[in-house]
Design a protein around this motif. Structure first.
Motif, mmCIF file in Angstrom:
data_model
loop_
_atom_site.group_PDB
_atom_site.id
_atom_site.type_symbol
_atom_site.label_atom_id
_atom_site.label_comp_id
_atom_site.label_asym_id
_atom_site.label_seq_id
_atom_site.Cartn_x
_atom_site.Cartn_y
_atom_site.Cartn_z
ATOM 1 N N UNK A 163 0.775 -1.241 0.000
ATOM 2 C CA UNK A 163 0.000 0.000 0.000
ATOM 3 C C UNK A 163 0.806 1.290 0.000
ATOM 4 N N UNK A 164 2.133 1.232 0.079
ATOM 5 C CA UNK A 164 2.899 2.478 0.177
ATOM 6 C C UNK A 164 4.195 2.351 -0.623
ATOM 7 N N UNK A 165 4.684 3.465 -1.174
ATOM 8 C CA UNK A 165 5.976 3.423 -1.878
ATOM 9 C C UNK A 165 7.116 3.183 -0.906
ATOM 10 N N UNK A 166 8.120 2.473 -1.354
ATOM 11 C CA UNK A 166 9.229 2.092 -0.480
ATOM 12 C C UNK A 166 10.258 3.206 -0.315
ATOM 13 N N UNK A 167 10.528 3.963 -1.374
ATOM 14 C CA UNK A 167 11.654 4.894 -1.363
ATOM 15 C C UNK A 167 11.588 5.921 -0.225
ATOM 16 N N UNK A 168 10.420 6.533 0.072
ATOM 17 C CA UNK A 168 10.384 7.490 1.186
ATOM 18 C C UNK A 168 10.779 6.864 2.523
ATOM 19 N N UNK A 169 10.462 5.601 2.713
ATOM 20 C CA UNK A 169 10.843 4.919 3.955
ATOM 21 C C UNK A 169 12.347 4.700 3.992
ATOM 22 N N UNK A 170 12.921 4.296 2.869
ATOM 23 C CA UNK A 170 14.377 4.118 2.800
ATOM 24 C C UNK A 170 15.089 5.442 3.048
ATOM 25 N N UNK A 171 14.548 6.511 2.484
ATOM 26 C CA UNK A 171 15.173 7.827 2.630
ATOM 27 C C UNK A 171 15.154 8.282 4.083
ATOM 28 N N UNK A 172 14.022 8.123 4.755
ATOM 29 C CA UNK A 172 13.920 8.514 6.160
ATOM 30 C C UNK A 172 14.850 7.660 7.030
ATOM 31 N N UNK A 173 14.902 6.376 6.739
ATOM 32 C CA UNK A 173 15.791 5.499 7.497
ATOM 33 C C UNK A 173 17.245 5.923 7.359
ATOM 34 N N UNK A 174 17.657 6.241 6.148
ATOM 35 C CA UNK A 174 19.063 6.541 5.893
ATOM 36 C C UNK A 174 19.449 7.938 6.380
ATOM 37 N N UNK A 175 18.637 8.928 6.075
ATOM 38 C CA UNK A 175 19.001 10.305 6.436
ATOM 39 C C UNK A 175 18.910 10.547 7.936
ATOM 40 N N UNK A 176 17.849 10.037 8.565
ATOM 41 C CA UNK A 176 17.629 10.294 9.986
ATOM 42 C C UNK A 176 18.050 9.118 10.859
ATOM 43 N N UNK A 177 18.532 8.055 10.238
ATOM 44 C CA UNK A 177 18.968 6.852 10.951
ATOM 45 C C UNK A 177 17.856 6.318 11.850
ATOM 46 N N UNK A 178 16.686 6.155 11.287
ATOM 47 C CA UNK A 178 15.506 5.729 12.031
ATOM 48 C C UNK A 178 15.561 4.219 12.283
ATOM 49 N N UNK A 179 15.752 3.843 13.540
ATOM 50 C CA UNK A 179 15.880 2.435 13.897
ATOM 51 C C UNK A 179 14.590 1.656 13.681
ATOM 52 N N UNK A 180 13.466 2.287 14.030
ATOM 53 C CA UNK A 180 12.171 1.621 13.889
ATOM 54 C C UNK A 180 11.909 1.237 12.440
ATOM 55 N N UNK A 181 12.168 2.151 11.523
ATOM 56 C CA UNK A 181 11.967 1.848 10.104
ATOM 57 C C UNK A 181 12.877 0.719 9.651
ATOM 58 N N UNK A 182 14.113 0.733 10.105
ATOM 59 C CA UNK A 182 15.049 -0.319 9.717
ATOM 60 C C UNK A 182 14.569 -1.690 10.172
ATOM 61 N N UNK A 183 14.088 -1.762 11.399
ATOM 62 C CA UNK A 183 13.611 -3.045 11.910
ATOM 63 C C UNK A 183 12.367 -3.519 11.163
ATOM 64 N N UNK A 184 11.456 -2.608 10.893
ATOM 65 C CA UNK A 184 10.238 -2.990 10.180
ATOM 66 C C UNK A 184 10.533 -3.367 8.730
ATOM 67 N N UNK A 185 11.526 -2.731 8.139
ATOM 68 C CA UNK A 185 11.919 -3.107 6.781
ATOM 69 C C UNK A 185 12.377 -4.562 6.718
ATOM 70 N N UNK A 186 13.168 -4.987 7.709
ATOM 71 C CA UNK A 186 13.621 -6.383 7.703
ATOM 72 C C UNK A 186 12.458 -7.343 7.937
ATOM 73 N N UNK A 187 11.452 -6.912 8.703
ATOM 74 C CA UNK A 187 10.258 -7.746 8.853
ATOM 75 C C UNK A 187 9.519 -7.857 7.520
#
Length: 430
Positions: A260-284
Motif C-alpha cells: 500500500x505504500x511506496x518504499x523509497x520514502x521509507x528508505x530515505x527517512x531510514x538513511x538520512x535520519x537513521x531511524x531504527x524503527x523503520x530499519x527493523x520494520x523493513x527487515x520484517x
C-alpha cells in the motif's frame, strides 16, 4: 612487432594513470594520521579507501578487524530492501468473507508514523464492517537480540510489531506543568510523581507514565509504548471507525496481499535520519515477502547465504537497525557491501539517500565545506562510531570508504572531529 608492443605498454600507462594512486608521501601521511603517534592509536580503528573505477584498494588499515557498526548496519537493511521489496511496502495479507476481513500485518511501518505516505485504510476497509486481526505470523520478538534493556523508554528503541500504528510511540506535549499525550487512550495512564525526573517516563513493565510537575520539561517528544494485540485493536478501531477483533489464527495458504505504500520514502527517512524503527520494520517486510512470516533472523540468514555470500569477511549481523552490540563487521566488508549498492542504484537515487556533509541528514552539522565531499551513513553508540559511504576528491571523482572506530573512552564528538581531519586530508589527496 616492437611498435605494437610500444603502443600496448603506452596504452597501459595512460589507462593506469586515469585512476588515482597514492604517492609514497601521501601514503606516509595517512599512516602518520592513523598510526601509533596519532589520536587513533588510543582505540581500535579501521579504515579502507577504495577506487570504484579501478576496483583497487588505495589504502587500508585494520580493514580485516571486526567492529561494532552501530547504524551503518542499516546499509545491510537498505541492500536487502532494494533486492527483495522492489518499489513498495508489504502492508498486510488478508482474506475476505462477506462483510468480514481477516488481516495479518506484514511489517509496514507507515500507518500514522511521521510524514510518510499513508496507506489508505479507510478506502481499503470500506466494504467491511468487521476486521479480524491476527499476529500469528509474527515470529520475531518485540526487541532485537542484544538491544540494551535500559533503552526501553527512548524513541530510538520502539518495539517491533506486525502492523504498527503511530510508530508504536506515544507523543508528548507540555500543557502547563503537565503532559498531554497522544493517542488520547494513554492519557488516563499518566500520573504525577515526586520522583526527581524531568521527562515523562514509562514504567518498565506496563503502559503507565509518570512525571514530576515541578521538573517536567517535555524534551522527549516521543516515548515507546508496550505493544499488545489487545491494545493494537483498540487503537486501530479508533483510527478507522471499524470494529477490530483480535483472533490469532494462522495465515491460510490461499490469501491476498496489499502493498500500500511506496518504499523509497521509507528508505530515505531510514538513511538520512537513521531511524531504527523503520530499519527493523523493513527487515520484517523482507521476511514477509520471502517467507510469509515475520522473522528477521531468518531473513538475515537468507540474505547472507544468497546475495551476500561473497563478502570478504562473513558479518555477524543480527538486526536491521544496528542497535545490537552483537553486530560485528569489518571495514572491507562494509566497502564491499556499499559497492554492491553503488552498482545497483542510479546515482541520483543513491545520493538522495545518503547524508551529505554540512547539508543533510545525520551529517548536517559535520564535514562542512563549500561543496559537500562526504556522502555517507553514520553509526554511533557508546564507545563506537563509524562512517561508510563516498568521498569526493579534489579531482571530482568519487571513492568508497569505511572508517570505523570501537572501544574509545572519549565523546563521539571528539572522534568525529579527528576523523574529519583525516577525511579532509584524503579529499585533498585524490
Amino acid at each position: 612487432m616492437q611498435k605494437k608492443l610500444f603502443l600496448f605498454f603506452l596504452s597501459l600507462f595512460f589507462f593506469n594513470s586515469a585512476f588515482a594512486q597514492l604517492s609514497k608521501n601521501q601514503y606516509i601521511k595517512l599512516e602518520s594520521a592513523l598510526g601509533e603517534t596519532s589520536f587513533f592509536n588510543g582505540h581500535l580503528t579501521g579504515f579502507m579507501l577504495y577506487d570504484l573505477d579501478s576496483q583497487l584498494v588505495l589504502y587500508e588499515k585494520n580493514s580485516h578487524q571486526r567492529f561494532i557498526p552501530a547504524s551503518t548496519t542499516k546499509l545491510f537493511t537498505l541492500f536487502s530492501s532494494l533486492i527483495v521489496l522492489n518499489d513498495s511496502t508489504q502492508t498486510l495479507r488478508y482474506t475476505a468473507d462477506g462483510k468480514t476481513i481477516k488481516i495479518w500485518g506484514s511489517g509496514d511501518p507507515s500507518w500514522k508514523y511521521k510524514e510518510l505516505y499513508q496507506p489508505d485504510f479507510q478506502e481499503f476497509l470500506a466494504p467491511f464492517d468487521q476486521v479480524i486481526f491476527s499476529d500469528a505470523n509474527m515470529m520475531s520478538p518485540a526487541f532485537g537480540y542484544g538491544w540494551q534493556w535500559d533503552d526501553y523508554y527512548y524513541n530510538y528503541s520502539a518495539e517491533r510489531s506486525s502492523l504498527p500504528i503511530f510508530g508504536n510511540l506515544v507523543q508528548v506535549k507540555k500543557v502547563g506543568n503537565a503532559p498531554r499525550v497522544f493517542p488520547p487512550i494513554f492519557q488516563e495512564s499518566v500520573y504525577p510523581t515526586s520522583r526527581t525526573i524531568r521527562e515523562l517516563e514509562r514504567d518498565f513493565h506496563t503502559n503507565k507514565f509518570y512525571y514530576n510537575p515541578n521538573n517536567f520539561r517535555a524534551r522527549e517528544e516521543f516515548i515507546p509504548y508496550i505493544y499488545s494485540p489487545e491494545l493494537f485493536v483498540k487503537l486501530a478501531s479508533d483510527a478507522t471507525g471499524k470494529q477490530w477483533i483480535y483472533q490469532p489464527d494462522s495465515l491460510p495458504t490461499i490469501h491476498k496481499e496489499w502493498r500500500a505504500a511506496p518504499l523509497f520514502p521509507i528508505l530515505k527517512e531510514m538513511m538520512l535520519e537513521s531511524d531504527n524503527f523503520l530499519a527493523e520494520q523493513l527487515m520484517l517486510m523482507v521476511s514477509d515477502r520471502l517467507f510469509q512470516r515475520l522473522d528477521t533472523e531468518r531473513a538475515i540468514e537468507f540474505m547472507l547465504k544468497t546475495y551476500l555470500f561473497d563478502l570478504p569477511d562473513s558479518p555477524q549481523w543480527v538486526d536491521g537497525s544496528g542497535l545490537s552490540r552483537h553486530d560485528l563487521m569489518t571495514p572491507r566488508t562494509m566497502v564491499a557491501l556499499f559497492e554492491k549498492i553503488y552498482r545497483m542504484m542510479p546515482d541520483n537515487e543513491l545520493f538522495e539517500l545518503l547524508p551529505a556533509g554540512g547539508k543533510a541528514g545525520t551529517l548536517e552539522n559535520s564535514y562542512k565545506a563549500d561543496q559537500p565531499y562526504v556522502f555517507a551513513k553514520t553509526g554511533t553508540m557508546s564507545n563506537n562510531h563509524s562512517l561508510v559511504g563516498l568521498i569526493k576528491g579534489k579531482s571530482g571523482r568519487y571513492y568508497c570508504f569505511a572508517f570505523m572506530n570501537s572501544n574509545y573512552p572519549w565523546k563521539a564528538s571528539e572522534v568525529r572531529r579527528e576523523m574529519e581531519k583525516v577525511m579532509v586530508m584524503v579529499r585533498d589527496m585524490i
